[in-house]
Design a protein around this motif. Structure first.
Motif, PDB file in Angstrom:
ATOM      1  N   LYS A  83       0.816  -1.215   0.000  1.00  0.00           N
ATOM      2  CA  LYS A  83       0.000   0.000   0.000  1.00  0.00           C
ATOM      3  C   LYS A  83       0.855   1.273   0.000  1.00  0.00           C
ATOM      4  O   LYS A  83       0.317   2.374   0.143  1.00  0.00           O
ATOM      5  N   PHE A  84       2.163   1.126  -0.159  1.00  0.00           N
ATOM      6  CA  PHE A  84       3.042   2.301  -0.161  1.00  0.00           C
ATOM      7  C   PHE A  84       2.799   3.141  -1.405  1.00  0.00           C
ATOM      8  O   PHE A  84       2.552   2.610  -2.510  1.00  0.00           O
ATOM      9  N   THR A  85       2.880   4.450  -1.234  1.00  0.00           N
ATOM     10  CA  THR A  85       2.779   5.358  -2.390  1.00  0.00           C
ATOM     11  C   THR A  85       4.138   5.600  -3.032  1.00  0.00           C
ATOM     12  O   THR A  85       4.212   6.076  -4.162  1.00  0.00           O
ATOM     13  N   SER A  86       5.206   5.268  -2.326  1.00  0.00           N
ATOM     14  CA  SER A  86       6.557   5.429  -2.852  1.00  0.00           C
ATOM     15  C   SER A  86       7.338   4.146  -2.613  1.00  0.00           C
ATOM     16  O   SER A  86       7.104   3.432  -1.638  1.00  0.00           O
ATOM     17  N   ASP A  87       8.261   3.834  -3.528  1.00  0.00           N
ATOM     18  CA  ASP A  87       9.038   2.605  -3.419  1.00  0.00           C
ATOM     19  C   ASP A  87      10.363   2.807  -2.701  1.00  0.00           C
ATOM     20  O   ASP A  87      11.027   1.836  -2.337  1.00  0.00           O
ATOM     21  N   ASN A  88      10.808   4.043  -2.525  1.00  0.00           N
ATOM     22  CA  ASN A  88      12.122   4.324  -1.956  1.00  0.00           C
ATOM     23  C   ASN A  88      12.125   4.141  -0.440  1.00  0.00           C
ATOM     24  O   ASN A  88      11.218   4.587   0.258  1.00  0.00           O
ATOM     25  N   LEU A  89      13.179   3.492   0.058  1.00  0.00           N
ATOM     26  CA  LEU A  89      13.341   3.249   1.481  1.00  0.00           C
ATOM     27  C   LEU A  89      14.752   3.636   1.903  1.00  0.00           C
ATOM     28  O   LEU A  89      15.711   3.451   1.144  1.00  0.00           O
ATOM     29  N   ASN A  90      14.870   4.135   3.119  1.00  0.00           N
ATOM     30  CA  ASN A  90      16.158   4.493   3.689  1.00  0.00           C
ATOM     31  C   ASN A  90      16.431   3.576   4.878  1.00  0.00           C
ATOM     32  O   ASN A  90      15.690   3.574   5.853  1.00  0.00           O
ATOM     33  N   ILE A  91      17.509   2.793   4.787  1.00  0.00           N
ATOM     34  CA  ILE A  91      17.866   1.835   5.834  1.00  0.00           C
ATOM     35  C   ILE A  91      18.956   2.452   6.697  1.00  0.00           C
ATOM     36  O   ILE A  91      19.985   2.898   6.195  1.00  0.00           O
TER      37      ILE A  91
END
Length: 483
Positions: A209-217
């Motif tokens: 359900k995310f609107t964006s695919d970018n993630l910060n780890i």
């Protein structure tokens, strides 16, 4: 009232003192280099866990045992690393550790003045006291693989990120230090792998359900290497993105050898359906039949005509369905985000991997077109190992032979030592380190029940009974009689 007049300073004395102190400073600063020092080496600040160290000196030595491994410690390494030394030239020394260096460890090397002066051509020459520093790779997050899976528990679609480290870490410890953000907002996650591994799987909750695919780890400092005291001193960060949920893609194809068996590893952005139909893939050897055809063209036999004269007759090639490709048999192993093909791959042939549109994911998505990839393995890494890794010692009541697996090693020196019965326990306790087992996909790292033993260089516990070169192309096995 008396007036005192200061004498004019003697400029000659001042200049003399000045140059004296400058000279003392220079010589005291440079004395640590000595007459004999290391002018070159085969490593920089960082070395690999398993590698030899080479030191080239500015002077030649009177080396009695050139190109022979010896136990004399010409160098002092701190922390201590057991190993052997070999002079490959009068001014070049090689150190080979018995086992690998410790992970993420800082080492210093000092020249052993007593040992080096004993073989120095100039007995009055001073030995450099300068320390050489190096370290093994520090713990780092090398990358992340993002993919979609179908949960076995509830059948829901779930995103996972496989964090790939250069050393095994504890998943439970990592969970306390890990943060995942999306547009500065925290993302809920669950570390599904709490054991020790170099690849830790993290499940992202609600990712579909995310609107964006970018993630910060983000990883806070303090993450340790499993079974070692080292902890990271700085925060680790990595940017990644979730793959497209509606498209099945081949992200990477890796190949190599594991335990002398070749493999082709396919990495996908979605978990593959483990019940794929036969024929969803094929691996062919390119031009194998063409080479056989050329060989057959040169294959001739001598026959005789009606007059008894010899005549050269070419042998016809056997007809085959495909004259340019032949398919090889493989073993298929599915992983969470791909598949591994195990087979009898060799070093010389070029292979063609084809994944057809029959290849589908557990989410019901198939490849839009055939995927074709050329794979060339190249030379297999040189290895020497025992066929039976669980054996400990050779009994006089056994078969009196040892099986060796030798790959791409042109020359092997065999050394057989006899350990006396009253020394066996001491040798087995003090001269060994425990091995580790790694799964084919690198997900699991466990301590093995096997050990690797150091050589008894001192000769206090054993006697050498055989020492000679072995040529693998001639000898297929080594047979040793135990008195």
């Amino acid at each position: 009232m008396k007036l005192y007049h200061l004498k004019k300073p003697n400029l000659f004395i001042i200049k003399s003192l000045f140059f004296f102190f400058i000279s003392v400073f220079i010589f005291s600063g440079c004395s640590k280099f000595g007459d004999i020092s290391v002018k070159n080496k085969n490593f920089d600040d960082e070395v690999q866990l398993s590698q030899n160290l080479s030191f080239t000196f500015n002077k030649d030595f009177s080396v009695p045992d050139l190109n022979e491994w010896v136990s004399t410690e010409f160098l002092k390494i701190t922390p201590e690393v057991k190993g052997r030394f070999k002079w490959v030239a009068p001014n070049e020394l090689v150190f080979s550790p018995n086992a690998s260096f410790n992970p993420a460890t800082e080492y210093t090397v000092e020249l052993n003045r007593k040992a080096l002066q004993s073989i120095s051509k100039d007995k009055n020459a001073s030995i450099s006291t300068e320390e050489i520093e190096f370290h093994t790779p520090y713990l780092k997050l090398e990358g992340a693989e993002s993919y979609w899976i179908k949960s076995r528990q509830d059948g829901n679609i779930t995103a996972r990120i496989k964090l790939k480290f250069n050393y095994p870490v504890n998943g439970r410890e990592l969970a306390n230090l890990l943060k995942i953000n999306q547009k500065d907002a925290p993302v809920a996650f669950n570390v599904t792998q709490t054991g020790i591994s170099s690849n830790i799987a993290v499940e992202i909750k609600g990712a579909d359900k995310f609107t964006s695919d970018n993630l910060n780890i983000l990883l806070d400092k303090g993450l340790s290497i499993a079974n070692f005291n080292y902890k990271t001193k700085e925060e680790i960060s990595l940017q990644t993105a979730l793959p497209d949920l509606k498209t099945l893609e081949i992200l990477d194809v890796q190949h190599g050898f594991e335990n002398n068996t070749g493999f082709i590893k396919v990495i996908t952005n979605q978990q593959l359906n483990p019940e794929l139909p036969q024929g969803f893939f094929k691996i062919e050897v390119e031009n194998k039949d063409k080479k056989e055809e050329e060989a057959n063209e040169n294959n001739v036999q001598i026959q005789y005509d009606s007059l008894g004269n010899p005549v050269q007759v070419k042998v016809a090639a056997n007809p085959k369905e495909d004259k340019h490709h032949s398919q090889i048999s493989t073993k298929v192993e599915f992983t969470e985000n791909g598949v591994i093909f195990w087979g009898d791959f060799n070093e010389t042939d070029n292979y063609i991997l084809t994944l057809s549109t029959k290849t589908g994911s557990a989410l019901g998505v198939s490849l839009e077109s055939d995927f074709v990839k050329d794979v060339y393995f190249g030379e297999m890494p040189p290895t020497i190992s025992f066929l039976n890794k669980k054996a400990i010692y050779l009994s006089s009541k056994g078969n009196k032979n040892i099986g060796l697996n030798i790959v791409n090693v042109p020359k092997v020196n065999v050394k057989i030592s006899k350990i006396y019965a009253n020394n066996i326990l001491q040798f087995m306790r003090n001269n060994r380190y425990q091995d580790y087992n790694y799964s084919s996909d690198g997900l699991e790292t466990t301590q093995a029940k096997t050990y690797t033993y150091y050589d008894d260089d001192s000769g206090l516990l054993s006697d050498v009974i055989v020492q000679k070169p072995l040529k693998p192309e001639i000898y297929q096995r080594l047979t040793a009689s135990v008195p």
